[in-house]
Design a protein around this motif. Structure first.
Motif, PDB file in Angstrom:
ATOM      1  N   ILE A 199     -67.405 -46.980 -18.171  1.00  0.00           N
ATOM      2  CA  ILE A 199     -67.361 -47.013 -19.649  1.00  0.00           C
ATOM      3  C   ILE A 199     -67.723 -48.426 -20.109  1.00  0.00           C
ATOM      4  O   ILE A 199     -67.154 -49.404 -19.619  1.00  0.00           O
ATOM      5  CB  ILE A 199     -65.933 -46.659 -20.136  1.00  0.00           C
ATOM      6  CG1 ILE A 199     -65.587 -45.242 -19.674  1.00  0.00           C
ATOM      7  CG2 ILE A 199     -65.807 -46.798 -21.655  1.00  0.00           C
ATOM      8  CD1 ILE A 199     -64.110 -44.952 -19.676  1.00  0.00           C
ATOM      9  N   ASP A 200     -68.653 -48.540 -21.030  1.00  0.00           N
ATOM     10  CA  ASP A 200     -69.000 -49.876 -21.534  1.00  0.00           C
ATOM     11  C   ASP A 200     -69.360 -49.800 -23.012  1.00  0.00           C
ATOM     12  O   ASP A 200     -69.994 -48.851 -23.465  1.00  0.00           O
ATOM     13  CB  ASP A 200     -70.164 -50.483 -20.740  1.00  0.00           C
ATOM     14  CG  ASP A 200     -70.180 -52.003 -20.847  1.00  0.00           C
ATOM     15  OD1 ASP A 200     -69.831 -52.665 -19.845  1.00  0.00           O
ATOM     16  OD2 ASP A 200     -70.507 -52.532 -21.937  1.00  0.00           O
ATOM     17  N   SER A 251     -71.475 -51.673 -24.457  1.00  0.00           N
ATOM     18  CA  SER A 251     -72.892 -52.008 -24.665  1.00  0.00           C
ATOM     19  C   SER A 251     -73.777 -50.935 -24.043  1.00  0.00           C
ATOM     20  O   SER A 251     -73.284 -49.958 -23.473  1.00  0.00           O
ATOM     21  CB  SER A 251     -73.195 -53.356 -24.018  1.00  0.00           C
ATOM     22  OG  SER A 251     -73.250 -53.207 -22.613  1.00  0.00           O
ATOM     23  N   ALA A 309     -62.442 -53.959 -15.502  1.00  0.00           N
ATOM     24  CA  ALA A 309     -63.479 -54.930 -15.123  1.00  0.00           C
ATOM     25  C   ALA A 309     -64.250 -55.340 -16.379  1.00  0.00           C
ATOM     26  O   ALA A 309     -65.471 -55.311 -16.410  1.00  0.00           O
ATOM     27  CB  ALA A 309     -64.412 -54.317 -14.083  1.00  0.00           C
ATOM     28  N   TRP A 314     -81.371 -66.234 -23.271  1.00  0.00           N
ATOM     29  CA  TRP A 314     -80.306 -65.280 -22.954  1.00  0.00           C
ATOM     30  C   TRP A 314     -78.981 -66.041 -22.962  1.00  0.00           C
ATOM     31  O   TRP A 314     -78.937 -67.232 -22.626  1.00  0.00           O
ATOM     32  CB  TRP A 314     -80.582 -64.707 -21.557  1.00  0.00           C
ATOM     33  CG  TRP A 314     -79.421 -63.935 -20.961  1.00  0.00           C
ATOM     34  CD1 TRP A 314     -79.175 -62.604 -21.085  1.00  0.00           C
ATOM     35  CD2 TRP A 314     -78.365 -64.457 -20.135  1.00  0.00           C
ATOM     36  NE1 TRP A 314     -78.030 -62.271 -20.393  1.00  0.00           N
ATOM     37  CE2 TRP A 314     -77.514 -63.388 -19.808  1.00  0.00           C
ATOM     38  CE3 TRP A 314     -78.041 -65.727 -19.652  1.00  0.00           C
ATOM     39  CZ2 TRP A 314     -76.379 -63.523 -19.012  1.00  0.00           C
ATOM     40  CZ3 TRP A 314     -76.894 -65.878 -18.864  1.00  0.00           C
ATOM     41  CH2 TRP A 314     -76.081 -64.779 -18.557  1.00  0.00           C
ATOM     42  N   GLY A 331     -74.677 -65.571 -21.836  1.00  0.00           N
ATOM     43  CA  GLY A 331     -73.668 -64.724 -21.195  1.00  0.00           C
ATOM     44  C   GLY A 331     -72.311 -65.394 -21.281  1.00  0.00           C
ATOM     45  O   GLY A 331     -72.211 -66.618 -21.365  1.00  0.00           O
ATOM     46  N   LEU A 332     -71.272 -64.553 -21.294  1.00  0.00           N
ATOM     47  CA  LEU A 332     -69.900 -65.069 -21.396  1.00  0.00           C
ATOM     48  C   LEU A 332     -69.221 -64.933 -20.039  1.00  0.00           C
ATOM     49  O   LEU A 332     -68.867 -63.830 -19.611  1.00  0.00           O
ATOM     50  CB  LEU A 332     -69.131 -64.284 -22.465  1.00  0.00           C
ATOM     51  CG  LEU A 332     -69.729 -64.324 -23.877  1.00  0.00           C
ATOM     52  CD1 LEU A 332     -68.994 -63.376 -24.812  1.00  0.00           C
ATOM     53  CD2 LEU A 332     -69.694 -65.749 -24.436  1.00  0.00           C
ATOM     54  N   ALA A 361     -65.495 -66.088 -13.431  1.00  0.00           N
ATOM     55  CA  ALA A 361     -66.093 -67.324 -13.987  1.00  0.00           C
ATOM     56  C   ALA A 361     -67.547 -67.517 -13.574  1.00  0.00           C
ATOM     57  O   ALA A 361     -68.386 -66.665 -13.820  1.00  0.00           O
ATOM     58  CB  ALA A 361     -65.231 -68.525 -13.607  1.00  0.00           C
ATOM     59  N   SER A 378     -72.024 -63.804  -7.324  1.00  0.00           N
ATOM     60  CA  SER A 378     -71.822 -64.145  -5.927  1.00  0.00           C
ATOM     61  C   SER A 378     -70.701 -63.314  -5.292  1.00  0.00           C
ATOM     62  O   SER A 378     -70.821 -62.842  -4.166  1.00  0.00           O
ATOM     63  CB  SER A 378     -71.469 -65.634  -5.863  1.00  0.00           C
ATOM     64  OG  SER A 378     -71.697 -66.141  -4.600  1.00  0.00           O
TER      65      SER A 378
HETATM   66  C1  LIG Z   1     -75.887 -69.261 -17.483  1.00  0.00           C
HETATM   67  C2  LIG Z   1     -75.103 -68.524 -16.431  1.00  0.00           C
HETATM   68  C3  LIG Z   1     -75.481 -68.612 -15.102  1.00  0.00           C
HETATM   69  C4  LIG Z   1     -74.745 -67.966 -14.115  1.00  0.00           C
HETATM   70  N1  LIG Z   1     -75.175 -68.028 -12.828  1.00  0.00           N
HETATM   71  C5  LIG Z   1     -74.461 -67.414 -11.851  1.00  0.00           C
HETATM   72  C6  LIG Z   1     -74.897 -67.457 -10.509  1.00  0.00           C
HETATM   73  O1  LIG Z   1     -75.946 -68.007 -10.198  1.00  0.00           O
HETATM   74  N2  LIG Z   1     -74.131 -66.871  -9.561  1.00  0.00           N
HETATM   75  C7  LIG Z   1     -72.953 -66.242  -9.872  1.00  0.00           C
HETATM   76  O2  LIG Z   1     -72.275 -65.782  -8.976  1.00  0.00           O
HETATM   77  N3  LIG Z   1     -72.542 -66.145 -11.158  1.00  0.00           N
HETATM   78  C8  LIG Z   1     -73.255 -66.706 -12.149  1.00  0.00           C
HETATM   79  N4  LIG Z   1     -72.834 -66.623 -13.444  1.00  0.00           N
HETATM   80  C9  LIG Z   1     -71.562 -65.940 -13.733  1.00  0.00           C
HETATM   81  C10 LIG Z   1     -71.714 -64.424 -13.714  1.00  0.00           C
HETATM   82  O3  LIG Z   1     -72.821 -64.052 -14.506  1.00  0.00           O
HETATM   83  C11 LIG Z   1     -70.432 -63.752 -14.239  1.00  0.00           C
HETATM   84  O4  LIG Z   1     -69.332 -64.239 -13.516  1.00  0.00           O
HETATM   85  C12 LIG Z   1     -70.478 -62.243 -14.059  1.00  0.00           C
HETATM   86  O5  LIG Z   1     -71.622 -61.712 -14.672  1.00  0.00           O
HETATM   87  C13 LIG Z   1     -69.240 -61.577 -14.631  1.00  0.00           C
HETATM   88  O6  LIG Z   1     -69.348 -60.203 -14.369  1.00  0.00           O
HETATM   89  P1  LIG Z   1     -68.325 -59.167 -14.966  1.00  0.00           P
HETATM   90  O7  LIG Z   1     -68.722 -57.831 -14.491  1.00  0.00           O
HETATM   91  O8  LIG Z   1     -66.932 -59.629 -14.706  1.00  0.00           O
HETATM   92  O9  LIG Z   1     -68.488 -59.309 -16.557  1.00  0.00           O
HETATM   93  P2  LIG Z   1     -69.628 -58.792 -17.539  1.00  0.00           P
HETATM   94  O10 LIG Z   1     -70.958 -58.835 -16.914  1.00  0.00           O
HETATM   95  O11 LIG Z   1     -69.419 -59.526 -18.812  1.00  0.00           O
HETATM   96  O12 LIG Z   1     -69.233 -57.266 -17.737  1.00  0.00           O
HETATM   97  C14 LIG Z   1     -68.088 -56.901 -18.452  1.00  0.00           C
HETATM   98  C15 LIG Z   1     -68.453 -55.675 -19.274  1.00  0.00           C
HETATM   99  O13 LIG Z   1     -67.270 -55.186 -19.921  1.00  0.00           O
HETATM  100  C16 LIG Z   1     -67.664 -54.625 -21.151  1.00  0.00           C
HETATM  101  N5  LIG Z   1     -66.521 -54.548 -22.056  1.00  0.00           N
HETATM  102  C17 LIG Z   1     -65.713 -55.560 -22.447  1.00  0.00           C
HETATM  103  N6  LIG Z   1     -64.787 -55.120 -23.322  1.00  0.00           N
HETATM  104  C18 LIG Z   1     -65.013 -53.778 -23.489  1.00  0.00           C
HETATM  105  C19 LIG Z   1     -64.394 -52.761 -24.268  1.00  0.00           C
HETATM  106  N7  LIG Z   1     -63.337 -53.013 -25.059  1.00  0.00           N
HETATM  107  N8  LIG Z   1     -64.905 -51.507 -24.210  1.00  0.00           N
HETATM  108  C20 LIG Z   1     -65.962 -51.226 -23.404  1.00  0.00           C
HETATM  109  N9  LIG Z   1     -66.595 -52.159 -22.649  1.00  0.00           N
HETATM  110  C21 LIG Z   1     -66.116 -53.413 -22.679  1.00  0.00           C
HETATM  111  C22 LIG Z   1     -68.730 -55.596 -21.650  1.00  0.00           C
HETATM  112  O14 LIG Z   1     -69.574 -54.974 -22.609  1.00  0.00           O
HETATM  113  C23 LIG Z   1     -69.463 -55.985 -20.369  1.00  0.00           C
HETATM  114  O15 LIG Z   1     -70.632 -55.218 -20.181  1.00  0.00           O
HETATM  115  C24 LIG Z   1     -73.572 -67.218 -14.468  1.00  0.00           C
HETATM  116  C25 LIG Z   1     -73.223 -67.093 -15.806  1.00  0.00           C
HETATM  117  C26 LIG Z   1     -73.959 -67.729 -16.787  1.00  0.00           C
HETATM  118  C27 LIG Z   1     -73.548 -67.565 -18.223  1.00  0.00           C
END
Ligand SMILES: Cc1cc2nc3c(=O)[nH]c(=O)nc-3n(C[C@H](O)[C@H](O)[C@H](O)COP(=O)(O)OP(=O)(O)OC[C@H]3O[C@@H](n4cnc5c(N)ncnc54)[C@H](O)[C@@H]3O)c2cc1C
Length: 413
Positions: free
Chosen positions: A29-30, A32, A248, A347, A349-350, A377, A382
């Motif tokens: 579920i997302d 976006s 997640a 682009w 990203g958070l 973070a 990775s």
């Molecule tokens: C500039 C930059 C460079 C980076 N380079 C690297 C790198 O080289 N190597 C590395 O390991 N990491 C890197 N990172 C970090 C990495 O991108 C993140 O740690 C990782 O993408 C986080 O993944 P995630 O699945 O936890 O979060 P996300 O990718 O943010 O996914 C979380 C999802 O939850 C969804 N969501 C949130 N709340 C709700 C809700 N209420 N209802 C439904 N959906 C919801 C969001 O829409 C989102 O799609 C980088 C980050 C940045 C910004």
């Protein structure tokens, strides 16, 4: 079992991959459409070399220095927020040697696990995501950074992570097709990289083919909890029930966690990237240490990424900080002529940042059918594949591949 995964970034998707493979009926579920998440535009680095969490000695003073420069790589927006104050307090409490010593062991274990999972994906999955094992070059310009990085390489070697200190000539020999200006560098031969938007889009397509259901543009709003179990996941369009739920949701997880009796301090660390469509003359990804800029050869182009803005969950693009990235390039690659991108080419990203630099991964002790996987973070990509594997093992009540001690999601409860 019917398993609902909340969030479809790399952490949710890799969990979906392993849970589907284990025979479960999985729904992601997302909010976006999953085309642009924090997991799509990052620098694509798979970095067992990154043993030191952000909360480490020296980061507080560096952060304060950087805060007064609008093009600097790190910024905390001052604001009255209880969550930010709490996060800052825990960050401060963990920025010490003892924490680094403990955290680096946990980070190394999960990094190695994750890299081996990516190796398996690269050889077994029926799609390419440009996984390459060419190492990582850490480049520096100043004596101060040289000293820090040499210490870092000693620390890495002591922890079994191979690192080589290089002179500027040796750096140049590794990159014969581009001029590199440095005081020197450290080479981590066992790091890897991949193209994140290819991985994410192709993994989603593959998971759909394997029967994983995707509910995109679906906002999770609440939970119905009964007898210490999530009975219902409430969204803006329907109520859904699952046997097991995986949280997640990246940077949003701190706020969502509060609805689940979880105290997971979390701040969004905004970063930017852009692709330069010049032919990629570099072979090896690099990090400009002073500027904190990541440079990755990707397909036929080069991706530049950087900055860490702790400014809440918001999507404004600060072009001044993007300029900071662009301006840093000539100091390291003097012949690379990179123009300032237009705002629509940038682009953002958070990054979901926990204050101690360790992710939150584990089963909740309070809600029986809840597993948490978030807070990775700067290392989410990775650690992504490895985290997915751990989530599957936790839900199966199997012995996990590594110790989960450092990752307890309820460590702040
Ligand atoms: C500039 C930059 C460079 C980076 N380079 C690297 C790198 O080289 N190597 C590395 O390991 N990491 C890197 N990172 C970090 C990495 O991108 C993140 O740690 C990782 O993408 C986080 O993944 P995630 O699945 O936890 O979060 P996300 O990718 O943010 O996914 C979380 C999802 O939850 C969804 N969501 C949130 N709340 C709700 C809700 N209420 N209802 C439904 N959906 C919801 C969001 O829409 C989102 O799609 C980088 C980050 C940045 C910004």
């Amino acid at each position: 079992m019917k398993i609902g995964i909340l969030g479809g970034g790399i952490i949710g998707l890799s969990s979906a991959y392993y849970l589907n493979k284990a025979g479960h009926q999985v729904t992601v579920i997302d909010q976006s459409d999953l085309e642009v998440t924090c997991s799509t535009g990052n620098a694509g680095m798979i970095v067992p070399s990154h043993l030191i969490p952000l909360a480490s000695p020296g980061m507080i003073s560096k952060g304060i220095r950087w805060m007064f420069n609008s093009t600097s790589p790190f910024y905390v927006k001052p604001r009255w927020s209880g969550d930010l104050l709490k996060w800052g307090y825990h960050f401060y409490k963990h920025a010490n040697k003892e924490h680094v010593a403990k955290a680096s062991i946990a980070l190394k274990e999960i990094s190695m696990l994750s890299k081996s999972m990516y190796q398996q994906w690269a050889s077994e999955l029926p799609f390419d995501f440009e996984y390459n094992e060419r190492g990582l070059l850490m480049l520096y310009q100043t004596k101060e950074t040289e000293h820090e990085e040499r210490e870092m390489s000693r620390f890495a070697n002591q922890h079994g992570v191979e690192a080589h200190i290089l002179s500027s000539e040796e750096v140049q020999q590794l990159e014969p097709h581009v001029k590199v200006t440095t005081r020197g560098g450290v080479f981590f031969p066992n790091d890897a990289h991949l193209t994140p938007h290819l991985l994410i889009s192709r993994l989603i397509r593959y998971l759909r083919e394997q029967g994983v259901e995707f509910k995109t543009k679906t906002l999770l709003t609440d939970f119905v909890i009964e007898n210490q179990k999530i009975k219902m996941v409430v969204t803006n369009s329907e109520n859904l029930s699952f046997d097991e739920v995986v949280l997640a949701t990246g940077s949003w997880s701190g706020v969502i966690g509060k609805k689940l009796q979880l105290n997971m301090p979390m701040q969004a660390g905004k970063g930017y990237s852009f692709n330069a469509s010049i032919e990629s003359t570099i072979q090896i990804p690099s990090i400009f240490l002073e500027a904190r800029v990541a440079v990755t050869p990707m397909g036929g182009s080069i991706r530049f990424g950087g900055t860490m803005e702790i400014a809440g969950v918001n999507h404004t693009i600060n072009m001044n900080r993007v300029k900071g990235i662009v301006d840093s390039i000539p100091a390291y690659y003097p012949e690379m002529n990179i123009r300032m991108p237009e705002q629509q080419e940038v682009w953002h990203g958070l990054r979901p940042c926990s204050p101690d630099g360790l992710p939150y991964i584990g089963k909740s002790k309070q809600i029986q059918n809840l597993t948490i996987a978030t807070g990775h973070a700067m290392l989410g990509l990775s650690l992504g594949a490895g985290t997915g594997k751990l989530v599957q093992q936790l839900i199966a009540h199997d012995q996990t591949s590594i110790s989960m001690e450092g990752f307890d999601p309820e460590r702040y409860n």
